[in-house]
Design an enzyme around this catalytic site. Structure first.
Site, short mmCIF file in Angstrom:
data_model
loop_
_atom_site.label_atom_id
_atom_site.label_comp_id
_atom_site.label_asym_id
_atom_site.label_seq_id
_atom_site.Cartn_x
_atom_site.Cartn_y
_atom_site.Cartn_z
N ASP A 178 -4.91 6.77 3.53
CA ASP A 178 -5.90 6.07 2.70
C ASP A 178 -5.48 4.66 2.30
O ASP A 178 -6.32 3.79 2.11
CB ASP A 178 -6.21 6.88 1.44
CG ASP A 178 -5.08 6.84 0.43
OD1 ASP A 178 -3.94 7.18 0.79
OD2 ASP A 178 -5.33 6.43 -0.72
N GLU A 183 -1.80 -3.43 -3.13
CA GLU A 183 -2.08 -2.31 -2.23
C GLU A 183 -3.50 -2.46 -1.68
O GLU A 183 -4.40 -2.93 -2.37
CB GLU A 183 -1.94 -0.96 -2.97
CG GLU A 183 -2.03 0.22 -2.00
CD GLU A 183 -1.57 1.54 -2.62
OE1 GLU A 183 -1.51 1.64 -3.86
OE2 GLU A 183 -1.28 2.48 -1.84
#
Ligand code: NAG
Ligand code: NAG
Length: 517
Positions: free
Chosen positions: A91, A489
């Site tokens: 993910d 991120e």
């Protein structure tokens, strides 16, 4: 100068009588020059955005893998449980395969292709977009092992985060978790149904057999999720600190039914969407966030499109209620609601929250672009509390958000990694921050990765091209540090909505527009 103003001037010139044309042409070239100073290469952004999905691949990589610093990984996923769960996407910067955000990623990629197929094809990227979708749907087919069983997650956040390793070296737990009749997960089932139904539309013409297969799974998964109701984080407890379903499952059930209706044209799904509109909150919730968790704004925008079609006239009153909530969302992004608007940074970026704010920006840019097209195609305007808004204004605002992402911001930073000259170089991503497995196959252990690769100041050895990172704070500040995961991120569902929008903006920039003048 923004593209929208440029466009308006172009139209303005076209309406002028002949004698003014030379002046107009002069002005046009001036606009072209000043615009080119800040023009963005959306074709490049589009190509790069699709590369990102190759970096996130789990499983056995194909011969035509273009991101060559990655290699095979997770080849025994599901083995302990006796199922083949090899494949799918990591993910974000870790190696857990989380079903809910993965499905939302695939739904958004598919929706982008459905809306902007021609533009993506014109840019030569349709094949890559379809490959990105199929990498997800192939996995969902595997994960749906029987009508009422769907594997929800492989790996878990806590043990995964204990290590900083390349996916190719992974030594962490690959425990897999499922939902079934006794452990329901209507949100996960609804989103997975939506993803497979939307993808079935994408593959309908080019791969009809695969499209049918997806539809078959989508219908079964939806039925399972509807029959056995419950939030998936009650069944799969390990997901709670990572992707808890805060908004519950009612939005995903409406969303799944809606996409099944779009894919099948079957009345039963439309009736579900209409009859449950009120009790499932579809016509009740007005929310300024569209995300892997909260689907209301997305389904409200699609309902607004259905309202335009004659065949839905009978249920116009319900669809109108849906549309009024879609309008709330769009107006709040445009800062034109009465009081409740999405905040903006001083640099003009939509700001919803501190952690990974860019995910909300990219979904907003997508919905705004779709809504702008809807208004243009139906020759309508949007009536916000703050005034009437035309389709150009909405698209111009969406473009401003995309241009902010690509570098038009106080940090002069492209938040799309690998785009332009200045982009985040210490992305919080295990694989990208460690020497490529293809270059150095020496095993890198769990804490060794933290000690040597995570904590060093140098930039990442591998560029995570096309990733949209979490982005700046509420003051437009951004700190390019690996441990600053709230900002550095990237996630698959950040980039997914951008694919279609880049293609749309690219079409607007078509040089033929000027050449044909
Ligand atoms: C706008 O909001 C204010 C404060 O909540 C309220 O008093 C007013 O009636 C609202 N106006 C409209 C037109 O809804
Ligand atoms: C960004 O670029 C502008 C124009 O070139 C410049 O004035 C500004 O100082 C730059 N800001 C940063 C943070 O580099």
């Amino acid at each position: 100068m923004e593209m929208g103003d440029h466009q308006k001037n172009l139209h303005h010139c076209r309406k002028r009588p002949r004698f003014a044309e030379s002046l107009c042409l002069l002005l046009l070239s001036l606009f072209a020059i000043s615009a080119s100073a800040r023009a963005f290469d959306y074709a490049d952004a589009l190509t790069k955005s699709l590369l990102y999905f190759e970096s996130q691949r789990s499983g056995r990589l194909p011969y035509n893998q273009r991101v060559t610093w990655r290699d095979h990984s997770g080849l025994t996923d599901g083995l302990e449980q006796g199922v083949d769960l090899v494949g799918g996407y990591y993910d974000a910067g870790d190696h857990v395969k989380f079903g809910l955000p993965m499905a939302f990623t695939v739904t958004m990629l598919s929706w982008g292709v459905i809306e902007f197929r021609q533009q993506i094809a014109d840019a030569g990227e349709l094949e890559h977009a379809m490959e990105a979708i199929k990498w997800g749907t192939d996995y969902f087919i595997k994960a749906h092992t029987s009508p009422n069983v769907l594997w929800a997650e492989v790996g878990d956040g806590d043990t995964d985060h204990y290590c900083w390793q390349r996916p190719e070296d992974m030594t962490t737990s690959r425990q897999a978790y499922k939902i079934d009749e006794n452990n329901p997960g209507s949100d996960l089932a609804g989103e997975t149904a939506a993803a497979m139904a939307a993808a079935s539309i994408v593959f309908k013409k080019t791969n009809p057999h695969y499209s049918q297969l997806l539809l078959h799974h989508a219908q079964q998964v939806f039925e399972f999720g509807d029959m056995y109701r419950g939030k998936y984080d009650g069944s799969v407890e390990v997901v709670k600190s990572y992707y808890a379903s805060v908004s519950g499952y009612k939005d995903e059930l409406l969303w799944g039914a809606l996409w099944l209706y779009m894919a099948t044209d079957k009345d039963e799904y439309f009736k579900y969407f209409v009859h449950k509109a009120h009790c499932f909150g579809g016509t009740g919730w007005a929310i300024s966030e569209f995300s892997w968790d909260v689907k209301y704004a997305g389904l409200q925008v699609i309902a607004s499109k259905l309202l335009m079609e004659e065949k839905h006239k009978e249920h116009a009153h319900i669809l109108e209620q849906y549309r009024s909530k879609a309008e709330y969302y769009i107006c709040s992004c445009l800062n034109k609601n009465n009081g409740s608007n999405v905040e903006r940074t001083p640099g003009g970026l939509l700001y919803v929250r501190q952690w990974n704010n860019m995910q909300y920006v990219s979904t907003a840019a997508f919905l705004l672009t779709v809504y702008s097209d809807l208004l243009q195609n139906s020759n309508q305007k949007l009536n916000c509390h703050g005034g009437m808004v035309g389709h150009e204004e909405i698209l111009t605002f969406a473009k401003s958000q995309i241009d902010y992402i690509l570098g038009s911001n106080p940090m002069n930073m492209s938040y799309l990694v690998g785009y332009g000259a200045n982009f985040p170089a210490r992305v919080h991503h295990r694989g990208a921050s460690i020497v490529s497995y293809r270059e150095n196959k020496g095993f890198i252990g769990c804490t060794q990765g933290y000690d040597y690769w995570y904590s060093r100041q140098e930039t990442n050895p591998n560029v995570l091209v096309g990733a949209l990172v979490g982005g700046p704070d509420c003051q437009d500040n951004f700190e390019d540090q690996r441990e600053n995961f709230m900002q550095t991120e990237a996630c698959t569902y950040n980039t997914a909505p951008l694919v279609g929008v880049f293609a749309k903006l690219l079409q607007l920039e078509d040089p033929n527009l000027l050449a044909s003048y």
